[in-house]
Design an enzyme around this catalytic site. Structure first.
Site, mmCIF file in Angstrom:
data_model
loop_
_atom_site.group_PDB
_atom_site.id
_atom_site.type_symbol
_atom_site.label_atom_id
_atom_site.label_comp_id
_atom_site.label_asym_id
_atom_site.label_seq_id
_atom_site.Cartn_x
_atom_site.Cartn_y
_atom_site.Cartn_z
ATOM 1 N N GLY A 44 0.828 -1.213 0.000
ATOM 2 C CA GLY A 44 0.000 0.000 0.000
ATOM 3 C C GLY A 44 0.859 1.259 0.000
ATOM 4 O O GLY A 44 2.088 1.195 0.030
ATOM 5 N N TYR A 147 -3.724 -18.722 -3.543
ATOM 6 C CA TYR A 147 -4.366 -17.488 -3.082
ATOM 7 C C TYR A 147 -5.831 -17.763 -2.706
ATOM 8 O O TYR A 147 -6.277 -17.442 -1.595
ATOM 9 C CB TYR A 147 -4.269 -16.418 -4.175
ATOM 10 N N ASP A 288 -6.174 -20.068 -14.613
ATOM 11 C CA ASP A 288 -7.227 -19.125 -15.026
ATOM 12 C C ASP A 288 -8.462 -19.869 -15.542
ATOM 13 O O ASP A 288 -8.400 -20.519 -16.585
ATOM 14 C CB ASP A 288 -6.719 -18.233 -16.172
HETATM 15 N N1 UDP Z 1 -5.230 -11.182 -18.714
HETATM 16 C C1 UDP Z 1 -4.611 -11.087 -19.948
HETATM 17 N N2 UDP Z 1 -3.458 -10.350 -20.037
HETATM 18 C C2 UDP Z 1 -2.915 -9.701 -18.977
HETATM 19 C C3 UDP Z 1 -3.564 -9.781 -17.720
HETATM 20 C C4 UDP Z 1 -4.727 -10.546 -17.628
HETATM 21 O O1 UDP Z 1 -5.061 -11.660 -20.935
HETATM 22 O O2 UDP Z 1 -1.855 -9.054 -19.131
HETATM 23 C C5 UDP Z 1 -6.470 -11.970 -18.603
HETATM 24 C C6 UDP Z 1 -6.416 -13.062 -17.552
HETATM 25 O O3 UDP Z 1 -5.876 -14.244 -18.082
HETATM 26 C C7 UDP Z 1 -7.899 -13.187 -17.168
HETATM 27 C C8 UDP Z 1 -8.436 -11.761 -17.350
HETATM 28 O O4 UDP Z 1 -7.494 -11.094 -18.179
HETATM 29 O O5 UDP Z 1 -8.574 -14.028 -18.089
HETATM 30 C C9 UDP Z 1 -8.541 -11.009 -16.040
HETATM 31 O O6 UDP Z 1 -7.306 -11.149 -15.349
HETATM 32 P P1 UDP Z 1 -6.965 -10.321 -14.054
HETATM 33 O O7 UDP Z 1 -5.563 -10.674 -13.648
HETATM 34 O O8 UDP Z 1 -7.265 -8.873 -14.288
HETATM 35 O O9 UDP Z 1 -8.008 -10.832 -12.967
HETATM 36 P P2 UDP Z 1 -8.351 -12.315 -12.453
HETATM 37 O O10 UDP Z 1 -9.576 -12.737 -13.200
HETATM 38 O O11 UDP Z 1 -7.166 -13.186 -12.694
HETATM 39 O O12 UDP Z 1 -8.619 -12.086 -11.007
#
Ligand code: UDP
Length: 331
Positions: A44, A147, A288
């Site tokens: 933070g 996590y 993911d």
């Molecule tokens: N994502 C992506 N490129 C990036 C970061 C994230 O394609 O540089 C994709 C990731 O694989 C997921 C979505 O965007 O499908 C959202 O990812 P984020 O990390 O924002 O949040 P999460 O759903 O993992 O909490």
């Protein structure tokens, strides 16, 4: 602007120098509550602590215990946590100690000093790969990363403490938080989230965005998420404080109920910023799920929560304004 119960409360906000914690602390202050922020400033920023809140620098459990020892509080909102999925897989001990062990010590301190209410930052990652979409709170919890497993373990601990010791507790399971509120927004030293990463391309801080996987079973083959405005999310915490009852642990999902693909998010960022935002396809990111969309009917019905900034264009517009202001502030 929702208020929790009409009565001004004295509250501790752990992680109140972070993204969601700072927005929530700001909204609590605006609603007339008294706020002490406990934050070790490991991720933070001291200047993100809202004016009117006192900052106690230290460990979320130890510094909260010390603060509770000095005076009575009506409750704790616990945001402080380690929250990088990739890191949680590589260094699980950091997450089990940093998230779970800290939370147990915090629960013990609250019990010892008679702090009656807890609102906890939980996550959609507690569900893992969903069987159906949108995801209700009754869905099986099978986290696919450490996590999510640590957040789920804390949820279980909270249930036990509520049952055994009369704690009034609410866990809020966030989907994809985005956007900004005034001078409070997302600024991580290690940025992993899609919207801030895409906006860093628009500011010139990154050359391109990587699309993690274009082989998902979705319309445009990229993963779908439910993006919720951080202010709507923060307001749910105020409502949760009002709804918390001794001996109960309530759990609510928070999302808008609408999914957007990675490609749709990038396209929206192009519209908002006017930048071409080059994107390249990269392999999937481990752990993911294809689609994560919230069923938030329970929060709407029981908390009276209603997201007011559900439009993705508006969410990205707020994030973009914050990103530009932050860039202007940096040397
Ligand atoms: N994502 C992506 N490129 C990036 C970061 C994230 O394609 O540089 C994709 C990731 O694989 C997921 C979505 O965007 O499908 C959202 O990812 P984020 O990390 O924002 O949040 P999460 O759903 O993992 O909490």
């Amino acid at each position: 602007m929702p208020t929790s119960s009409g009565k001004a409360l004295k509250l501790i906000v752990t992680g109140g120098a972070g993204y969601v914690g700072s927005v929530c602390a700001a909204r609590l202050l605006e609603a007339g509550h008294e706020v002490v922020v406990v934050d070790d400033l490991s991720t933070g920023h001291a200047d993100a602590v809202p004016e009117g809140a006192r900052l106690v620098e230290g460990d979320a459990a130890d510094a909260t215990a010390a603060t509770l020892r000095k005076g009575a509080f009506d409750g704790v909102l616990h945001f402080a946590a380690k929250s990088l999925v990739g890191e949680s897989m590589q260094d699980p001990g950091k997450y089990w100690r940093g998230n779970v062990f800290t939370a147990i010590r915090l629960l013990d301190a609250m019990r010892e000093h008679g702090a009656p209410r807890l609102v906890f930052s939980s996550t959609a990652a507690t569900y893992g790969e969903p069987e159906k979409s949108p995801i209700p709170e009754t869905a099986p919890t099978r986290p696919t990363n450490t996590y999510g497993a640590t957040k789920l373990a804390i949820d279980h601990a909270i249930t036990s403490y509520a049952n055994a010791h009369g704690l009034a507790a609410v866990s809020l399971r966030y989907f994809n938080v985005a956007g900004a509120y005034g001078r409070y927004g997302e600024r991580h030293a290690t940025e992993t989230h899609l919207i801030p990463i895409v906006l860093q391309v628009a500011t010139g801080d990154r050359a391109q965005v990587q699309i993690y996987g274009d082989d998902y079973p979705t319309e445009d083959r990229t993963a779908i998420r439910d993006y919720i405005h951080v202010t709507d999310l923060a307001d749910a915490h105020l409502l949760a404080l009002g709804r918390a009852k001794p001996g109960e642990h309530l759990i609510y999902n928070l999302g808008n109920g609408t999914g957007f693909s990675v490609r749709q998010v990038i396209e929206t960022c192009r519209e908002v910023t006017g930048h071409a935002i080059p994107a390249v396809v990269a392999p999937r990111r481990a752990g993911d799920p294809a689609i994560l969309v919230a069923a938030s009917d329970k929060a709407r019905e029981e908390l009276g929560w209603k997201p007011e900034r559900a439009d993705l264009h508006g969410i990205v517009t707020d994030a973009w304004r914050f990103t530009r202001e932050l860039t202007a502030r940096q040397p």
